[in-house]
Design a protein around this motif. Sequence first.
Motif, PDB file in Angstrom:
ATOM      1  N   ALA A  80      23.475  38.796  47.344  1.00  0.00           N
ATOM      2  CA  ALA A  80      23.547  39.590  46.121  1.00  0.00           C
ATOM      3  C   ALA A  80      24.733  40.546  46.162  1.00  0.00           C
ATOM      4  O   ALA A  80      25.470  40.688  45.166  1.00  0.00           O
ATOM      5  N   ILE A  81      24.949  41.204  47.288  1.00  0.00           N
ATOM      6  CA  ILE A  81      26.062  42.153  47.399  1.00  0.00           C
ATOM      7  C   ILE A  81      27.396  41.417  47.316  1.00  0.00           C
ATOM      8  O   ILE A  81      28.300  41.821  46.569  1.00  0.00           O
ATOM      9  N   ALA A  82      27.526  40.311  48.052  1.00  0.00           N
ATOM     10  CA  ALA A  82      28.784  39.558  48.041  1.00  0.00           C
ATOM     11  C   ALA A  82      29.055  38.972  46.657  1.00  0.00           C
ATOM     12  O   ALA A  82      30.196  39.027  46.163  1.00  0.00           O
ATOM     13  N   THR A  83      28.045  38.414  46.024  1.00  0.00           N
ATOM     14  CA  THR A  83      28.247  37.817  44.701  1.00  0.00           C
ATOM     15  C   THR A  83      28.538  38.886  43.659  1.00  0.00           C
ATOM     16  O   THR A  83      29.361  38.674  42.755  1.00  0.00           O
ATOM     17  N   GLY A  84      27.887  40.038  43.768  1.00  0.00           N
ATOM     18  CA  GLY A  84      28.188  41.140  42.853  1.00  0.00           C
ATOM     19  C   GLY A  84      29.641  41.563  42.955  1.00  0.00           C
ATOM     20  O   GLY A  84      30.304  41.821  41.935  1.00  0.00           O
ATOM     21  N   ILE A  85      30.153  41.631  44.179  1.00  0.00           N
ATOM     22  CA  ILE A  85      31.560  41.978  44.376  1.00  0.00           C
ATOM     23  C   ILE A  85      32.461  40.881  43.807  1.00  0.00           C
ATOM     24  O   ILE A  85      33.455  41.158  43.120  1.00  0.00           O
ATOM     25  N   ALA A  86      32.121  39.629  44.077  1.00  0.00           N
ATOM     26  CA  ALA A  86      32.932  38.514  43.576  1.00  0.00           C
ATOM     27  C   ALA A  86      32.948  38.496  42.048  1.00  0.00           C
ATOM     28  O   ALA A  86      34.003  38.247  41.430  1.00  0.00           O
ATOM     29  N   GLU A  87      31.816  38.748  41.419  1.00  0.00           N
ATOM     30  CA  GLU A  87      31.757  38.780  39.959  1.00  0.00           C
ATOM     31  C   GLU A  87      32.614  39.910  39.397  1.00  0.00           C
ATOM     32  O   GLU A  87      33.255  39.755  38.345  1.00  0.00           O
ATOM     33  N   PHE A  88      32.629  41.036  40.084  1.00  0.00           N
ATOM     34  CA  PHE A  88      33.464  42.157  39.645  1.00  0.00           C
ATOM     35  C   PHE A  88      34.933  41.749  39.623  1.00  0.00           C
ATOM     36  O   PHE A  88      35.644  41.999  38.640  1.00  0.00           O
ATOM     37  N   TYR A  89      35.409  41.119  40.697  1.00  0.00           N
ATOM     38  CA  TYR A  89      36.807  40.690  40.730  1.00  0.00           C
ATOM     39  C   TYR A  89      37.086  39.637  39.668  1.00  0.00           C
ATOM     40  O   TYR A  89      38.132  39.663  39.010  1.00  0.00           O
ATOM     41  N   ALA A  90      36.169  38.690  39.495  1.00  0.00           N
ATOM     42  CA  ALA A  90      36.367  37.644  38.487  1.00  0.00           C
ATOM     43  C   ALA A  90      36.496  38.249  37.092  1.00  0.00           C
ATOM     44  O   ALA A  90      37.295  37.782  36.265  1.00  0.00           O
ATOM     45  N   ALA A  91      35.726  39.312  36.833  1.00  0.00           N
ATOM     46  CA  ALA A  91      35.800  39.956  35.520  1.00  0.00           C
ATOM     47  C   ALA A  91      37.153  40.623  35.292  1.00  0.00           C
ATOM     48  O   ALA A  91      37.619  40.716  34.147  1.00  0.00           O
ATOM     49  N   GLN A  92      37.802  41.074  36.376  1.00  0.00           N
ATOM     50  CA  GLN A  92      39.120  41.704  36.220  1.00  0.00           C
ATOM     51  C   GLN A  92      40.163  40.701  35.780  1.00  0.00           C
ATOM     52  O   GLN A  92      41.099  41.030  35.053  1.00  0.00           O
ATOM     53  N   VAL A  93      40.014  39.461  36.238  1.00  0.00           N
ATOM     54  CA  VAL A  93      40.965  38.401  35.851  1.00  0.00           C
ATOM     55  C   VAL A  93      40.890  38.162  34.346  1.00  0.00           C
ATOM     56  O   VAL A  93      41.902  37.876  33.695  1.00  0.00           O
ATOM     57  N   GLU A  94      39.708  38.313  33.779  1.00  0.00           N
ATOM     58  CA  GLU A  94      39.489  37.999  32.369  1.00  0.00           C
ATOM     59  C   GLU A  94      39.954  39.129  31.440  1.00  0.00           C
ATOM     60  O   GLU A  94      39.978  38.939  30.225  1.00  0.00           O
TER      61      GLU A  94
END
Length: 238
Positions: free
Chosen positions: A223-237
């Motif tokens: 959950a922590i790793a995926t939450g961080i990954a989702e945060f970065y992915a949202a920055q790309v968008e």
Amino acid sequence: MEIRPLALGVTRVALNLNAAQAWGFTANYDGPDLVVTVRRPPTLDPARPLEGRTITLDPGHGGSQNGGAGSLRVPEKGLVLPIALRAAELLRGLGATVTLTRSADLTLGLYERGLMAEASASDLLVSIHANALPDGRDPRGVRGPEVYFTHPQAAALAGSILGQLRARLPELGPGAGLKPGTDLALTRPTTQISLLVETAYLTDAGNLRTLSSPEGRERFAGAIATGIAEFYAAQVER
């Protein structure tokens, strides 16, 4: 930037950044001058947003600092370390460079942890803990995750991690959720996005069982790793 006198010798300076710019800042004096330095947003690879990014994970407590303990008397420091170690593995698999403030049962000062994140030029400082009520408080009904942060720049990451904790570990209960404006040593650092995750309550029997099980700790780390990954992915968008 908004500059407003509040009282004799006291001036409030408010720097309002858009969400894409909110990656960290420092404020220091150069003689009589206040110098505010704003961190530039990173350039991210759309295919692998974490590639080459540096993240600091902080397993709470350690060494002489046991942290809280639940009914099984298992100290917090030993429960959060394997979660942080596994989350680091998952993030490294996505291309990130991960700094751990500790990878063993070591004693560290509170401010030392934040300085380690700053020294490594990390984008993020994520401190991982388990919550507990003090003696004398009725623990019934107090359960679930909470994410603490001081500065608005951490709000999006905090929301992403909380969402993953709730989705992957629904049995914990929804918890009290986001705690903005918190005044904690590990959420105050501004050089990078800084927050503190209270994964679950040691004083709740169900939460403690999940924290104590290898399968539960795997889901916390995911959950922590995926939450961080989702945060970065949202920055790309953006």
